[in-house]
Design a protein around this motif. Structure first.
Motif, mmCIF file in Angstrom:
data_model
loop_
_atom_site.group_PDB
_atom_site.id
_atom_site.type_symbol
_atom_site.label_atom_id
_atom_site.label_comp_id
_atom_site.label_asym_id
_atom_site.label_seq_id
_atom_site.Cartn_x
_atom_site.Cartn_y
_atom_site.Cartn_z
ATOM 1 N N GLU A 89 -0.416 12.161 3.204
ATOM 2 C CA GLU A 89 0.083 11.274 1.904
ATOM 3 C C GLU A 89 -0.901 11.806 0.810
ATOM 4 O OE1 GLU A 89 0.442 6.787 0.694
ATOM 5 O OE2 GLU A 89 1.829 7.408 2.261
ATOM 6 N N GLY A 90 -0.728 12.219 -0.333
ATOM 7 C CA GLY A 90 -1.546 12.601 -1.328
ATOM 8 C C GLY A 90 -1.682 14.000 -1.537
ATOM 9 N N SER A 91 -1.225 14.941 -0.586
ATOM 10 C CA SER A 91 -1.140 16.416 -0.520
ATOM 11 C C SER A 91 0.318 16.868 -0.945
ATOM 12 C CB SER A 91 -1.641 17.009 0.788
ATOM 13 O OG SER A 91 -0.631 16.580 1.846
ATOM 14 N N GLU A 92 1.047 16.168 -1.350
ATOM 15 C CA GLU A 92 2.243 16.748 -2.036
ATOM 16 C C GLU A 92 2.448 17.642 -3.067
ATOM 17 O OE1 GLU A 92 2.679 12.346 -0.923
ATOM 18 O OE2 GLU A 92 1.600 13.500 -2.324
ATOM 19 N N LEU A 93 3.159 18.571 -3.129
ATOM 20 C CA LEU A 93 3.340 19.730 -4.076
ATOM 21 C C LEU A 93 4.316 19.121 -5.132
ATOM 22 C CD1 LEU A 93 4.030 22.953 -2.235
ATOM 23 C CD2 LEU A 93 1.835 21.614 -2.581
ATOM 24 N N PHE A 98 0.874 -0.943 -0.064
ATOM 25 C CA PHE A 98 0.033 0.060 -0.037
ATOM 26 C C PHE A 98 0.850 1.111 -0.224
ATOM 27 C CE2 PHE A 98 -3.298 -2.999 1.471
ATOM 28 C CZ PHE A 98 -4.293 -2.793 0.699
ATOM 29 N N ALA A 99 2.172 0.993 0.084
ATOM 30 C CA ALA A 99 3.013 2.207 -0.108
ATOM 31 C C ALA A 99 3.035 2.909 -1.404
ATOM 32 C CB ALA A 99 4.438 2.037 0.484
ATOM 33 N N LEU A 100 2.643 4.036 -1.341
ATOM 34 C CA LEU A 100 2.547 4.918 -2.681
ATOM 35 C C LEU A 100 4.059 5.276 -3.182
ATOM 36 C CD1 LEU A 100 -0.470 7.049 -2.091
ATOM 37 C CD2 LEU A 100 -0.259 4.874 -3.583
ATOM 38 N N PRO A 101 4.569 5.130 -4.461
ATOM 39 C CA PRO A 101 5.668 5.552 -5.004
ATOM 40 C C PRO A 101 5.864 6.843 -4.700
ATOM 41 C CG PRO A 101 4.834 4.058 -6.538
ATOM 42 C CD PRO A 101 3.552 4.549 -5.397
ATOM 43 N N GLY A 102 6.853 7.581 -4.052
ATOM 44 C CA GLY A 102 7.019 8.933 -3.922
ATOM 45 C C GLY A 102 6.492 9.379 -2.751
ATOM 46 N N ALA A 103 5.728 8.690 -1.769
ATOM 47 C CA ALA A 103 5.384 8.997 -0.469
ATOM 48 C C ALA A 103 6.617 9.703 0.262
ATOM 49 C CB ALA A 103 4.583 8.092 0.072
ATOM 50 N N THR A 125 12.992 30.198 -10.536
ATOM 51 C CA THR A 125 11.609 30.694 -9.945
ATOM 52 C C THR A 125 10.853 29.192 -10.414
ATOM 53 O OG1 THR A 125 12.091 33.046 -10.397
ATOM 54 C CG2 THR A 125 9.822 32.057 -10.306
ATOM 55 N N LEU A 126 10.179 28.722 -9.189
ATOM 56 C CA LEU A 126 9.469 27.524 -9.491
ATOM 57 C C LEU A 126 8.064 27.579 -9.037
ATOM 58 C CD1 LEU A 126 11.865 24.940 -7.332
ATOM 59 C CD2 LEU A 126 11.891 25.565 -9.771
ATOM 60 N N THR A 127 7.286 27.245 -9.935
ATOM 61 C CA THR A 127 5.800 27.130 -9.852
ATOM 62 C C THR A 127 5.301 25.878 -9.384
ATOM 63 O OG1 THR A 127 5.525 28.745 -11.621
ATOM 64 C CG2 THR A 127 3.548 27.400 -10.877
ATOM 65 N N TRP A 128 4.703 25.870 -8.040
ATOM 66 C CA TRP A 128 4.414 24.612 -7.507
ATOM 67 C C TRP A 128 2.878 24.320 -7.670
ATOM 68 C CZ3 TRP A 128 7.806 21.513 -4.929
ATOM 69 C CH2 TRP A 128 8.905 22.278 -4.637
ATOM 70 N N TRP A 185 12.048 15.914 -1.913
ATOM 71 C CA TRP A 185 12.843 14.871 -2.733
ATOM 72 C C TRP A 185 12.568 15.200 -4.049
ATOM 73 C CZ3 TRP A 185 8.300 14.538 -0.262
ATOM 74 C CH2 TRP A 185 6.963 13.979 -0.932
ATOM 75 N N THR A 186 13.358 14.467 -5.032
ATOM 76 C CA THR A 186 12.989 14.386 -6.510
ATOM 77 C C THR A 186 12.516 12.999 -6.777
ATOM 78 O OG1 THR A 186 15.447 13.697 -6.647
ATOM 79 C CG2 THR A 186 15.083 15.948 -6.981
ATOM 80 N N GLU A 187 11.744 12.940 -7.585
ATOM 81 C CA GLU A 187 11.059 11.767 -8.015
ATOM 82 C C GLU A 187 11.061 11.768 -9.471
ATOM 83 O OE1 GLU A 187 6.611 10.112 -8.028
ATOM 84 O OE2 GLU A 187 7.606 10.670 -6.103
ATOM 85 N N GLY A 188 12.193 10.919 -10.198
ATOM 86 C CA GLY A 188 12.407 11.114 -11.756
ATOM 87 C C GLY A 188 13.138 12.493 -11.722
ATOM 88 N N ASP A 189 12.327 13.186 -12.738
ATOM 89 C CA ASP A 189 12.930 14.573 -13.032
ATOM 90 C C ASP A 189 12.112 15.678 -12.055
ATOM 91 O OD1 ASP A 189 14.807 13.723 -14.751
ATOM 92 O OD2 ASP A 189 13.436 14.065 -16.602
ATOM 93 N N ASP A 190 11.327 15.055 -11.257
ATOM 94 C CA ASP A 190 10.098 16.132 -10.745
ATOM 95 C C ASP A 190 10.639 16.306 -9.223
ATOM 96 O OD1 ASP A 190 8.414 16.196 -12.722
ATOM 97 O OD2 ASP A 190 7.283 14.250 -11.988
ATOM 98 N N LEU A 191 10.629 17.622 -8.792
ATOM 99 C CA LEU A 191 10.936 18.245 -7.438
ATOM 100 C C LEU A 191 9.561 18.066 -6.819
ATOM 101 C CD1 LEU A 191 12.788 19.141 -5.036
ATOM 102 C CD2 LEU A 191 12.371 21.429 -6.215
ATOM 103 N N ARG A 192 9.609 17.412 -5.534
ATOM 104 C CA ARG A 192 8.161 17.293 -4.907
ATOM 105 C C ARG A 192 8.447 17.738 -3.484
ATOM 106 N NH1 ARG A 192 4.006 13.982 -7.038
ATOM 107 N NH2 ARG A 192 4.723 13.234 -8.846
#
Length: 144
Positions: free
Chosen positions: A121-125, A23-28, A48-51, A106-113
């Protein structure tokens, strides 16, 4: 094979661990390696990052030298602040804010989260736009 109470408990323990991991979500945030302050600084400074959160823009922040930031809170207002590292989190304080706001990045692939210390969990930017251009902020104290 005969199942004894001890063997049954062991099987349930293994089954429970496997079930909880499924049940652990990738990127949690609890399954990733948080960025250190140095890693975060190297990633964001000069950008400058847009979230985005829940499919909508959460905000836009410019990351300046010396761990300073400029956060666009509305089309006509920007707040200045700074960030610092505390354990596995990056914490922000803003000139008109109350208290500090701490996040795990943290980074997930090319994404910054990012996940707020008070988030769930699920409210990540997620960063949806990155530019070297500064924020368009009105000059301070205009009309005062």
């Amino acid at each position: 094979m005969r199942f004894t109470p001890a063997r049954s408990r062991g099987l349930w323990l293994v089954f429970g661990m496997a079930l909880s991991q499924s049940f652990a979500l990738p990127g949690a945030a609890d399954t990733v390696t948080p960025m250190t302050g140095a890693e975060f600084d190297a990633y964001v400074e000069g950008k400058t990052l847009t979230w985005s959160q829940f499919g909508a823009i959460f905000g836009i922040e410019e990351y300046l030298p010396n761990r300073k930031v400029r956060w666009k809170t509305s089309p006509d207002e920007c707040q200045y602040g700074s960030w610092f590292e505390r354990e596995d989190q990056i914490c922000f304080v803003y000139e008109y804010g109350v208290g500090e706001h701490c996040w795990t990045f943290w980074t997930e692939g090319d994404d910054l989260r990012a996940l707020s210390a008070n988030g769930f969990e699920g409210s990540e930017l997620t960063v949806i736009n990155e530019t070297p251009e500064p924020l368009a902020c009105p000059a301070p104290d205009v009309g005062v």
